[in-house]
Motif scaffolding. Structure first.
Motif: not given
Length: 108
Positions: A43-63
């Motif tokens: 997964i590529l998350v573009i942007g490391s603001g609040a939503l980017g960081v939260m997207s990383v957390v969510a994507a990691k929870r999905f493995g």
């Protein structure tokens, strides 16, 4: 700001700081879920603001294996992703995906 009463939920037992994170996390989680992220997927998350960081957390929870790209040098020290963020110059946005494929380790 006006909200219908049925959209307002009482929160007890959480600090104001933690409560403030619920809404952006829900947005990120919803996006990752809609993308049907699978375990082991890149997964590529573009942007490391609040939503980017939260997207990383969510994507990691999905493995998923997550790569984060950001054009802002200032985010390097401002959030929990820290040095894992690949910074790309705003003058060369075409290097965004290539920059993440080369020389960056997945987050976490």
């Amino acid at each position: 700001l006006a909200m219908p009463l049925e959209r307002i939920y009482p929160v007890s037992g959480l600090s104001a700081e933690k409560t403030a994170l619920i809404e952006p996390f829900c947005i990120a989680y919803h996006g990752i879920k809609r993308a049907r992220v699978q375990e082991g997927e890149n997964i590529l998350v573009i942007g490391s603001g609040a939503l980017g960081v939260m997207s990383v957390v969510a994507a990691k929870r999905f493995g998923a294996r997550v790569c984060v790209c950001d054009i802002s040098e200032s985010t390097k020290d401002e959030n929990s992703i820290g040095r894992m963020v690949r910074h790309v110059s705003p003058k060369s946005p075409n290097n965004l995906v290539g920059g993440c494929k080369r020389g960056i380790q997945p987050v976490g």
